[in-house]
Design a protein around this motif. Structure first.
Motif, mmCIF file in Angstrom:
data_model
loop_
_atom_site.group_PDB
_atom_site.id
_atom_site.type_symbol
_atom_site.label_atom_id
_atom_site.label_comp_id
_atom_site.label_asym_id
_atom_site.label_seq_id
_atom_site.Cartn_x
_atom_site.Cartn_y
_atom_site.Cartn_z
ATOM 1 N N THR A 83 0.824 -1.220 0.000
ATOM 2 C CA THR A 83 0.000 0.000 0.000
ATOM 3 C C THR A 83 0.862 1.276 0.000
ATOM 4 O O THR A 83 2.014 1.262 0.430
ATOM 5 N N TRP A 99 1.471 5.628 0.832
ATOM 6 C CA TRP A 99 1.463 6.401 2.076
ATOM 7 C C TRP A 99 0.275 7.352 2.201
ATOM 8 O O TRP A 99 0.020 7.873 3.279
ATOM 9 N N ASN A 100 -0.459 7.597 1.112
ATOM 10 C CA ASN A 100 -1.397 8.730 1.174
ATOM 11 C C ASN A 100 -2.738 8.413 1.836
ATOM 12 O O ASN A 100 -3.454 9.337 2.230
ATOM 13 N N LYS A 103 2.034 -5.236 3.695
ATOM 14 C CA LYS A 103 3.246 -4.397 3.723
ATOM 15 C C LYS A 103 2.846 -2.943 3.492
ATOM 16 O O LYS A 103 2.542 -2.526 2.376
ATOM 17 N N GLU A 119 6.560 2.750 3.785
ATOM 18 C CA GLU A 119 7.572 3.033 4.819
ATOM 19 C C GLU A 119 7.270 4.324 5.580
ATOM 20 O O GLU A 119 7.613 4.455 6.752
ATOM 21 N N GLU A 166 9.284 -6.914 -2.844
ATOM 22 C CA GLU A 166 9.760 -7.814 -3.901
ATOM 23 C C GLU A 166 9.719 -9.273 -3.469
ATOM 24 O O GLU A 166 9.461 -10.160 -4.276
ATOM 25 N N THR A 197 -1.450 -0.841 -4.431
ATOM 26 C CA THR A 197 -1.825 0.542 -4.750
ATOM 27 C C THR A 197 -0.571 1.376 -4.613
ATOM 28 O O THR A 197 0.129 1.299 -3.592
ATOM 29 N N GLY A 198 -0.287 2.162 -5.643
ATOM 30 C CA GLY A 198 0.918 2.989 -5.610
ATOM 31 C C GLY A 198 1.200 3.576 -6.974
ATOM 32 O O GLY A 198 0.285 3.781 -7.779
ATOM 33 N N SER A 199 2.473 3.807 -7.238
ATOM 34 C CA SER A 199 2.840 4.512 -8.473
ATOM 35 C C SER A 199 2.828 3.575 -9.682
ATOM 36 O O SER A 199 2.922 2.350 -9.549
ATOM 37 N N MET A 240 -3.190 2.595 -9.563
ATOM 38 C CA MET A 240 -1.994 3.447 -9.678
ATOM 39 C C MET A 240 -2.371 4.924 -9.820
ATOM 40 O O MET A 240 -3.351 5.361 -9.251
ATOM 41 N N CYS A 278 -4.803 10.092 -5.430
ATOM 42 C CA CYS A 278 -4.735 9.572 -6.799
ATOM 43 C C CYS A 278 -5.888 10.114 -7.628
ATOM 44 O O CYS A 278 -5.823 10.155 -8.847
ATOM 45 N N GLU A 337 1.754 12.668 -13.449
ATOM 46 C CA GLU A 337 1.145 12.872 -12.136
ATOM 47 C C GLU A 337 2.121 13.635 -11.234
ATOM 48 O O GLU A 337 3.271 13.232 -11.099
ATOM 49 N N PHE A 390 -14.455 0.883 -6.908
ATOM 50 C CA PHE A 390 -13.455 1.940 -7.033
ATOM 51 C C PHE A 390 -12.369 1.438 -7.967
ATOM 52 O O PHE A 390 -11.862 0.336 -7.790
HETATM 53 P P1 NAD Z 1 5.044 3.840 -4.500
HETATM 54 O O1 NAD Z 1 4.727 3.132 -5.765
HETATM 55 O O2 NAD Z 1 6.351 4.506 -4.379
HETATM 56 O O3 NAD Z 1 4.951 2.835 -3.263
HETATM 57 C C1 NAD Z 1 3.795 2.067 -3.045
HETATM 58 C C2 NAD Z 1 4.185 0.831 -2.248
HETATM 59 O O4 NAD Z 1 5.016 0.001 -3.050
HETATM 60 C C3 NAD Z 1 4.968 1.141 -0.971
HETATM 61 O O5 NAD Z 1 4.530 0.299 0.061
HETATM 62 C C4 NAD Z 1 6.383 0.797 -1.390
HETATM 63 O O6 NAD Z 1 7.206 0.435 -0.299
HETATM 64 C C5 NAD Z 1 6.150 -0.377 -2.298
HETATM 65 N N1 NAD Z 1 7.264 -0.662 -3.217
HETATM 66 C C6 NAD Z 1 8.236 0.181 -3.637
HETATM 67 N N2 NAD Z 1 9.090 -0.474 -4.452
HETATM 68 C C7 NAD Z 1 8.649 -1.734 -4.565
HETATM 69 C C8 NAD Z 1 9.084 -2.869 -5.286
HETATM 70 N N3 NAD Z 1 10.173 -2.834 -6.059
HETATM 71 N N4 NAD Z 1 8.380 -4.019 -5.180
HETATM 72 C C9 NAD Z 1 7.275 -4.085 -4.419
HETATM 73 N N5 NAD Z 1 6.804 -3.035 -3.702
HETATM 74 C C10 NAD Z 1 7.475 -1.869 -3.776
HETATM 75 O O7 NAD Z 1 3.835 4.864 -4.253
HETATM 76 P P2 NAD Z 1 3.679 5.921 -3.072
HETATM 77 O O8 NAD Z 1 4.656 7.032 -3.327
HETATM 78 O O9 NAD Z 1 3.671 5.247 -1.760
HETATM 79 O O10 NAD Z 1 2.183 6.440 -3.321
HETATM 80 C C11 NAD Z 1 1.868 7.402 -4.265
HETATM 81 C C12 NAD Z 1 1.289 6.782 -5.522
HETATM 82 O O11 NAD Z 1 0.171 5.965 -5.177
HETATM 83 C C13 NAD Z 1 0.749 7.805 -6.494
HETATM 84 O O12 NAD Z 1 1.139 7.450 -7.792
HETATM 85 C C14 NAD Z 1 -0.758 7.677 -6.356
HETATM 86 O O13 NAD Z 1 -1.496 8.063 -7.471
HETATM 87 C C15 NAD Z 1 -0.908 6.233 -6.071
HETATM 88 N N6 NAD Z 1 -2.187 5.951 -5.429
HETATM 89 C C16 NAD Z 1 -3.151 5.330 -6.176
HETATM 90 C C17 NAD Z 1 -4.391 5.066 -5.617
HETATM 91 C C18 NAD Z 1 -5.444 4.357 -6.409
HETATM 92 O O14 NAD Z 1 -6.304 3.741 -5.808
HETATM 93 N N7 NAD Z 1 -5.409 4.422 -7.733
HETATM 94 C C19 NAD Z 1 -4.658 5.434 -4.304
HETATM 95 C C20 NAD Z 1 -3.654 6.082 -3.574
HETATM 96 C C21 NAD Z 1 -2.419 6.321 -4.151
#
Ligand code: NAD
Length: 480
Positions: free
Chosen positions: A146, A148-149, A172, A175, A210, A224-226, A248, A281, A380, A447
């Motif tokens: 997941t 951080w936001n 997980k 951080e 990983e 959920t993330g980048s 993402m 996001c 973004e 969603f």
């Molecule tokens: P991030 O992708 O940097 O990190 C997300 C998660 O992935 C963290 O827990 C991180 O530790 C983990 N991670 C990092 N490297 C990894 C790897 N190599 N393998 C597996 N896991 C790994 O994103 P962020 O900076 O924490 O959050 C911001 C992003 O999240 C923005 O792009 C935002 O749009 C997106 N987001 C999307 C939604 C949605 O539902 N679409 C909701 C909230 C945030």
């Protein structure tokens, strides 16, 4: 300084390393030190979730209901305290922090009900004397990664359905926000859940993430993330045949038409673009405005943006809290500069603010005279930065709105039923808002996005079962 451990196989396990959790509103304030797991600890959590999977898959709906309901009830009872903690570690204002905690409670309540409602279908076969039954079974072990936001709502909308449908979990968190995650799992640890069903493994994405993604013992990954990390995860997890769900980034458009109610439109833009420090996001980052309302809209939005009070997340007068960390703040400022370099006009904000307490403060930025091809309108930002694009008419505004590789949320402000209807049908986004901000959704409906924003089945609402269950079709012939 208090140390917070990982939760593996029903026990709180110390780690070799701990990372301080820093308050972005006041970087001298350390919330605690949180365990940073290594690969070995992650593998132990995976083994625990695997060992618990068979038995939990056969738990009764009543047992699942009781556990999810217990978690929800405690979240509601402690909403003020957990909301404060969330604001302290993430930088959302207190109402936003508490609102997110309440949302997590609602999600657990909803999935408590879903655990009871899970049923299959029966039907007549095309063959005489044969019955057909369609049932859903748990997927097995799910790894959850997941961002951080939304430190408690996103974990809630992954963990609650996973449990409701009989899966085990390795969670997980990001951080930067381990405190909300730890608190949620601490509640879960007292809910009566058998050991190993939910495991918390805090630590770096490169190590914990990983290991989860590449482990043959993990049946599904919900991330959920980048976009960059999401694509990496998909490549690894899909290659070994795991289920993958990715939510993402976004570059969400808000279209404002000549016939819009000006106050509604300005409020949608202000809320959607800047609240939660723009770190959503679903934030409205491209404001696409037609000629007839352009000047009035920009003038009013500029005044409203300039008046936003930036400050300590836990100060009652604050409307916009800090950015999450220095790296994100520098990235936001760099995007503002790039927009200016490419011809945009910064009409307000866009600078770092030095307040009494040292934190990552930024005055929300509004940039006009931008065009769809500029970097500011293609990537973004994930901060309090919005750009305005001028469009001749509705048709051009729609084309610009869809001119993006993302497709999470979109919005239109109009009083015309005709345009609202057309936009709902033609917008290439997973979620479409009419006279509402692009951010802000309900918890009982699906969603998710399309195009580059999402991959795999939707999250939330009853649709969550598409990811967390496997469909089985059984045929029975009872004899002559
Ligand atoms: P991030 O992708 O940097 O990190 C997300 C998660 O992935 C963290 O827990 C991180 O530790 C983990 N991670 C990092 N490297 C990894 C790897 N190599 N393998 C597996 N896991 C790994 O994103 P962020 O900076 O924490 O959050 C911001 C992003 O999240 C923005 O792009 C935002 O749009 C997106 N987001 C999307 C939604 C949605 O539902 N679409 C909701 C909230 C945030």
């Amino acid at each position: 300084m208090t140390k917070f451990n990982n939760f593996i196989n029903g026990e709180w396990i110390p780690a070799d390393r701990y990372i301080p959790n820093i308050n972005p509103s006041d970087i001298s304030d350390v919330i605690g030190e949180y365990a940073s797991a290594d690969e070995v600890a992650t593998r132990e959590a995976i083994a625990a979730a695997r060992a618990a999977a068979e038995s939990w898959a056969h738990s009764t709906p009543q047992e699942r209901f009781n556990i999810l309901d217990f978690i929800a009830t405690e979240i509601f009872a402690r909403a003020d305290e957990l909301g404060e903690l969330l604001s302290r570690e993430e930088g959302k204002t207190l109402p936003e922090g508490k609102g997110e905690v309440l949302r997590a409670g609602q999600i657990f309540k909803f999935f408590a009900g879903e655990a009871l409602r899970l049923s299959g279908e029966t039907g007549a076969s095309v063959r005489p004397g044969v019955d057909v039954e369609i049932t859903r079974e748990p997927v097995g072990v799910i790894g959850m990664i997941t961002p951080w936001n939304f430190p408690i709502a996103i974990p809630a909308w992954k963990i609650a359905p996973a449990l409701a449908y009989g899966n085990t979990v390795i969670f997980k968190p990001a951080e930067l926000v381990p405190a909300s995650a730890w608190s949620l799992v601490e509640i879960i640890s007292r809910s009566g859940l058998p050991r190993g069903v939910v495991n918390l493994v805090m630590g770096p994405g490169r190590v914990v993430g990983e290991t989860l993604v590449s482990s043959e013992q993990v049946d599904g990954i919900s991330f959920t993330g980048s976009v960059a990390i999401g694509h990496r995860i998909r490549a690894t997890a899909a290659a070994r045949g795991a289920r993958v769900q990715l939510e993402m980034g976004g570059k969400n458009p808000l279209v404002v038409l000549d016939d819009a109610d000006l106050d509604v439109a300005v409020n949608c833009a202000l809320q959607g673009a800047f609240y939660s420090t723009g770190q959503r996001c679903t934030a409205s980052s491209r404001l696409i405005v037609t000629e007839g309302i352009y000047e009035a809209f920009v003038e009013k939005l500029t005044a409203a943006t300039a008046a936003l009070k930036v400050g300590d997340a836990r100060d009652a007068t604050t409307q916009i809290g800090p950015v999450i960390d220095e790296k994100q703040l520098q990235s936001n400022l760099e995007y503002v500069e790039s927009a200016i370099r490419e011809g945009g006009t910064l009409v307000c904000g866009g600078q770092r603010l030095d307040l009494e307490k040292r934190g990552y403060y930024m005055q929300p930025a509004l940039i006009t005279d931008t065009t769809p091809d500029m970097r500011i309108n293609r990537e973004e930002v994930f901060g309090p930065v919005a750009s305005v694009i001028r469009a001749a008419d509705y048709d051009e505004a729609l084309t610009v709105a869809n001119d993006t590789e993302f497709g999470l949320s979109s919005g239109i402000c109009t009083t015309s039923l005709k345009y609202a209807r057309d936009f709902k049908r033609k917008s290439q986004a997973g979620m479409v808002m009419v006279n509402l901000p692009t951010a802000g959704v309900d918890y009982h409906v699906p969603f998710g996005g399309r195009k580059g924003s999402s991959y795999g089945p939707r999250e939330q609402g009853a649709y969550a079962r598409e990811f967390y269950t496997i469909v089985k079709t059984s045929y029975v012939w009872a004899g002559e």
